[in-house]
Design an enzyme around this catalytic site. Structure first.
Site, PDB file in Angstrom:
ATOM      1  N   ASP A   1       9.186   2.456  -0.317  1.00  0.00           N
ATOM      2  CA  ASP A   1       8.447   3.019   0.388  1.00  0.00           C
ATOM      3  C   ASP A   1       8.599   2.904   1.965  1.00  0.00           C
ATOM      4  OD1 ASP A   1       6.623   3.641   2.011  1.00  0.00           O
ATOM      5  OD2 ASP A   1       4.295   2.902   0.118  1.00  0.00           O
TER       6      ASP A   1
ATOM      7  N   TYR B   1       0.728  -1.430   0.311  1.00  0.00           N
ATOM      8  CA  TYR B   1       0.030  -0.353   0.136  1.00  0.00           C
ATOM      9  C   TYR B   1       0.829   1.347  -0.154  1.00  0.00           C
ATOM     10  CZ  TYR B   1      -3.575   2.984   1.709  1.00  0.00           C
ATOM     11  OH  TYR B   1      -4.111   4.566   1.766  1.00  0.00           O
TER      12      TYR B   1
ATOM     13  N   LYS C   1       5.265   8.841   8.971  1.00  0.00           N
ATOM     14  CA  LYS C   1       5.529   8.234  10.219  1.00  0.00           C
ATOM     15  C   LYS C   1       6.198   8.942  10.936  1.00  0.00           C
ATOM     16  CE  LYS C   1       2.455   4.994   8.602  1.00  0.00           C
ATOM     17  NZ  LYS C   1       0.833   5.528   8.428  1.00  0.00           N
TER      18      LYS C   1
HETATM   19  N1  HOZ Z   1      -2.128   1.234   6.613  1.00  0.00           N
HETATM   20  C1  HOZ Z   1      -2.287   2.400   7.085  1.00  0.00           C
HETATM   21  C2  HOZ Z   1      -1.534   3.061   6.666  1.00  0.00           C
HETATM   22  N2  HOZ Z   1      -0.505   2.819   6.503  1.00  0.00           N
HETATM   23  C3  HOZ Z   1      -3.434   3.003   8.581  1.00  0.00           C
HETATM   24  C4  HOZ Z   1      -4.842   2.352   8.131  1.00  0.00           C
HETATM   25  C5  HOZ Z   1      -4.850   3.536   8.123  1.00  0.00           C
HETATM   26  O1  HOZ Z   1      -5.806   3.987   8.610  1.00  0.00           O
HETATM   27  O2  HOZ Z   1      -6.449   3.336   6.995  1.00  0.00           O
END
Ligand code: HOZ
Length: 421
Positions: A233, A138, A261
């Site tokens: 990433d 993602y 982050k």
């Molecule tokens: N996995 C998301 C960050 N890479 C966070 C999940 C969310 O808040 O949608």
């Protein structure tokens, strides 16, 4: 009317980011009013041991005094100026000093902005349109990446979103994670057309899926051979798995890196950076346009700088996080064994994924094949026991410096009770 009912009237699904709505596990989300150390406090006063950690930034837990003081100090000087500040330079210098492959960096406001900008730069620098994305990784919600996406997209079952024009995703080529064969096939199929491969060097948006031995080196070799760029990433892994991120830990030098982050110390920040010859193509040094009024926001720069300075002062923290992660892993595996439940735990230091399956999880298909129903049941039992895991098997758990022996033991006991019932 409950807060969630009120929320659903004014926020789509009642939330501002899909995973939070509990669609991956059913039920209603906990609304949090405050947090301290390793704990969240719900609106009703219930305390929860937190394994979400805002999905990565909180390596020191909630409200570490040094970061709070840095934000307060910056606040006294102003909230946003729209002109350069010393704090941007300071954080950029820190980031570049940690990442050997990063000569220059550009601050943005989120991981999504970082990845879409890095991709634009990669396309401009190579003069090519296509790029390879790995299924289950993602990279935020920019159009080009919303194909076979992990995290919230996988959780709610829309890995390829409506509203994204096919003209934009036609150039997004998909390969399974940890499979170099498909990558080679794609380069053979589209010779001279692939600008870049973008990869989470340790995938953290389909649970936690580490690279198999030789995978990242293989990506590096193939991209070099074909004149493509390699984009890591490291929004999640940057400063989380090591000072200098997964690229230092696995000894691979990508051409471009995206971050987020931890470099915001809990405030919204993203960044992309890499080789000087590439970054010099970003406006105004070069023609690749990218901008942002709030980029390099002084509060976020102060929080990020404080977080990185703290990490610099405490290099032994990574060993402590590794030990805490190992203890949690061992305890949960023992409990699963005792109850005859097939459990697979995958971990990189303080990043942690657990799957109810009896084999290694190496790609999105493996995550899909794990027992999601059991995951949901266990999630709710743990929640009732005061432990808040991420509400989806496609997310990663995060430990922090303040998850001590007491917290780990409490988690293992609760996990044991959840499996027993
Ligand atoms: N996995 C998301 C960050 N890479 C966070 C999940 C969310 O808040 O949608």
């Amino acid at each position: 009317m409950s807060l969630f009912e009120r929320a659903q009237k004014v926020l789509p699904g009642g939330v501002n980011s899909p995973v939070r709505a509990f669609r991956g596990v059913g039920g209603s989300p906990v609304f949090v009013r405050s947090a301290d150390g390793a704990y969240l406090e719900g609106e009703d006063g219930t305390q929860y041991l937190d394994y979400i950690g805002s999905y990565g930034p909180l390596i020191f837990g909630h409200r570490p005094p040094e970061i709070v003081a840095a934000i307060e100090g910056a606040l006294e000087r102003g909230t946003t100026f729209g002109v350069p500040t010393a704090s941007e330079v300071e954080l950029a210098e820190l980031v570049c000093s940690a990442f050997p492959a990063m000569d220059m960096v550009r601050m943005v406001n989120s991981g999504t902005e970082a990845t879409m900008s890095a991709l634009r730069l990669a396309r401009a620098a190579t003069g090519r349109q296509r790029f390879i994305k790995l299924a289950g990784c993602y990279h935020g919600h920019a159009d080009a990446f919303l194909v076979a996406a992990g995290s919230g997209a996988a959780t709610i079952g829309v890995p390829s979103s409506p509203g994204v024009p096919s003209a934009v995703t036609d150039d997004t080529l998909i390969a399974p994670y940890n499979d170099l064969g498909t990558i080679s096939d794609l380069f053979e199929l589209y010779p001279g057309e692939i600008a870049a491969i973008i990869v989470e060097p340790v995938a953290g948006n389909m649970g936690l899926v580490p690279p198999v031995t030789g995978y990242l080196a293989g990506l590096r070799e193939i991209t070099r051979r074909h004149g493509s760029l390699l984009i890591f990433d490291e929004v999640m892994t940057g400063f989380r798995v090591a000072w200098g991120g997964a690229q230092v830990k696995y000894r691979i030098e990508p051409d471009l890196t995206t971050l987020g982050k931890i470099i915001g110390g809990g405030l919204p920040v993203g960044a992309y950076g890499g080789r000087r010859d590439l970054m010099q193509q970003v406006a105004p040094a070069g023609p690749v346009y990218q901008a942002g009024t709030l980029s390099g926001n002084p509060l976020a720069m102060a929080a990020g700088t404080a977080a990185l300075r703290l990490l610099q002062q405490k290099p032994q923290l990574y060993d402590r996080l590794e030990a805490a992660g190992a203890a949690l892993e061992a305890g949960m595996l023992e409990a699963a064994k005792r109850h005859g439940v097939p459990l697979r735990i995958q971990r990189d230091g303080s990043m942690f994924g657990f799957f109810f399956i009896d084999r290694p999880v190496e790609c999105l298909e493996d995550v899909d094949a794990s027992d999601h129903e059991l995951f949901s049941e266990v999630f709710h039992k743990l929640l009732a026991d005061g432990i808040h895991m991420p509400p989806s098997p496609y997310e990663t758990l995060f430990l922090s410096a303040v998850h001590g022996k007491k917290e780990i033991e409490r988690t293992v006991e609760a996990f044991d009770r959840a499996l027993a019932s």
